[in-house]
Design an enzyme around this catalytic site. Structure first.
Site, mmCIF file in Angstrom:
data_model
loop_
_atom_site.group_PDB
_atom_site.id
_atom_site.type_symbol
_atom_site.label_atom_id
_atom_site.label_comp_id
_atom_site.label_asym_id
_atom_site.label_seq_id
_atom_site.Cartn_x
_atom_site.Cartn_y
_atom_site.Cartn_z
ATOM 1 N N LYS A 113 0.844 -1.211 0.000
ATOM 2 C CA LYS A 113 0.000 0.000 0.000
ATOM 3 C C LYS A 113 0.876 1.258 0.000
ATOM 4 C CE LYS A 113 -0.256 -0.313 5.036
ATOM 5 N NZ LYS A 113 -1.022 -0.928 6.154
ATOM 6 N N TYR A 146 18.605 29.083 7.354
ATOM 7 C CA TYR A 146 17.417 29.849 7.769
ATOM 8 C C TYR A 146 17.392 30.064 9.268
ATOM 9 C CZ TYR A 146 15.214 29.448 3.159
ATOM 10 O OH TYR A 146 14.924 29.545 1.836
#
Ligand SMILES: *Cc1c(COP(=O)(O)O)cnc(C)c1O
Length: 359
Positions: A35, A254
């Site tokens: 899946k 950042y």
């Protein structure tokens, strides 16, 4: 030259892991769970490699099953949650899919639909997960109705799902197991996911349903011998695209989150959260470069990370980098990022090319 970021897939490792499952559960049939695009590894590639090695495949929904059928895979495929509406039943029959029946509505849909050919059913019973499954006291009614039903192909496989098989210190599995055994079913039965295959041999029964361990990662809280023998199918790799020296006191990336405590050598690697590397991986998360471990520093960006390579030798522009996989355990990276490996691989986006590695 193209951007170096790749999810390399080692199909020899996949076959090795299948052998480990077979050794661990020799009497059980093997249903490989593929899946969510085979947990991000690529459902068609993985299912093609597995189709002659396993007894069945399992997916979460019709669309995933159709993708495999359209790719020419004719191995039995179980829809783990059954159909989501009545209209899917003729399609399931036509494409020779197996279905889960886990609630009254799914049984009623089946009872009132006429089908071109009968469907193999798996009857799911709730033994304590309290998520899917028919109540224990109603299981026999479902079972007998399915046995009688011309739309169903013979006896269903009775199955349930474990909530805590990864934790051998929890008594939840014993409780679920004794509830399951009390149902007194003489047909085929199934309980185990990967952690069940590894830690609960008394629960192997007629079918095992591993996913995660086939991809080579350990589902257990505490790794066992079998876990250590698994080989990772995926290695997320990239390379160094820029190198700089930064003075002590300079920040990197950042928010200036990381400040160099000393004169440092910083490598920028072409992988980020836009490639499936977790943004929550903190400073200190290990990265493998030329066989040496180096710490990630500062924020993970969308397309890049920064790594402190001050202590490393023979590392420069173009050096190959492994983020997880061969030589660096996925589970360790996941733990650092506050998640599980299942989430990391299944969230790798389509821009990251899956490349079958030579072995
Ligand atoms: C996903 C799933 C599995 C496989 O679980 P792993 O932990 O990946 O082995 C087995 N059974 C069911 C019902 C599932 O939904």
């Amino acid at each position: 030259m193209a951007r170096p970021t790749q999810a390399q897939l080692n199909l020899a490792a996949l076959r090795h892991n299948v052998r480990l499952v077979r050794e661990r559960a020799p009497a059980a049939k093997l249903m490989a769970v593929v899946k969510a695009d085979a947990y991000g590894h690529g459902a068609v590639t993985i299912s093609n490699a597995l189709s002659n090695l396993v007894d069945a495949l399992a997916v979460a929904c019709m669309e995933e099953a159709i993708e495999l059928r359209d790719a020419g895979i004719d191995t039995p495929i179980l829809l783990l949650e059954g159909v989501f509406d009545e209209g899917e039943l003729p399609l399931a029959a036509a494409r020779k899919l197996w279905i889960t029946v886990e609630n009254r509505q799914q049984l009623q849909w089946l009872e009132r639909t006429s089908l071109s050919n009968p469907i193999q059913c798996w009857l799911k019973v709730d033994t304590g997960m309290n998520r899917l499954g028919v109540p224990r006291d109603a299981w026999r009614d479902y079972y007998e109705r399915l046995c009688e039903l011309p739309q169903a192909n013979g006896r269903p496989v009775l199955f349930t799902h474990l909530s805590s098989a990864d934790n051998i210190n929890s008594d939840a599995t014993e409780r679920q197991l004794s509830r399951f055994l009390s149902l007194d079913c003489d047909g085929p039965r199934s309980i185990c996911n990967s952690a069940g295959v590894i830690a609960w041999p008394q629960a192997h029964f007629d079918w095992v349903r591993p996913g995660y361990m086939l991809y080579g990662y350990s589902p257990m809280r505490n790794a066992t011998d079998v876990c250590r023998q698994l080989r990772p199918v995926m290695s997320l790799t990239s390379s160094i695209i820029s190198v700089r020296e930064v003075e002590a006191g300079e920040s990197v990336g950042y928010d200036g989150l990381w400040v160099a405590p000393r004169h440092s050598r910083i490598a920028t690697v072409a992988v980020g959260y836009g490639d499936g590397y977790p943004r929550h991986a903190p400073t200190g998360t290990p990265v493998l470069i030329e066989g040496q471990l180096a710490p990630l520093v500062g924020r993970v960006s969308m397309d890049m990370i920064t790594v402190d390579i001050t202590e490393l030798s023979h590392v420069d522009m173009g050096s190959p980098v492994t983020l997880w996989g061969e030589g660096l355990r996925l589970e360790d990276i996941a733990r650092r990022a506050g998640t599980i490996g299942y989430e990391l691989t299944s969230r790798i986006p389509s821009r990251t090319p899956r490349v079958i590695s030579a072995d």
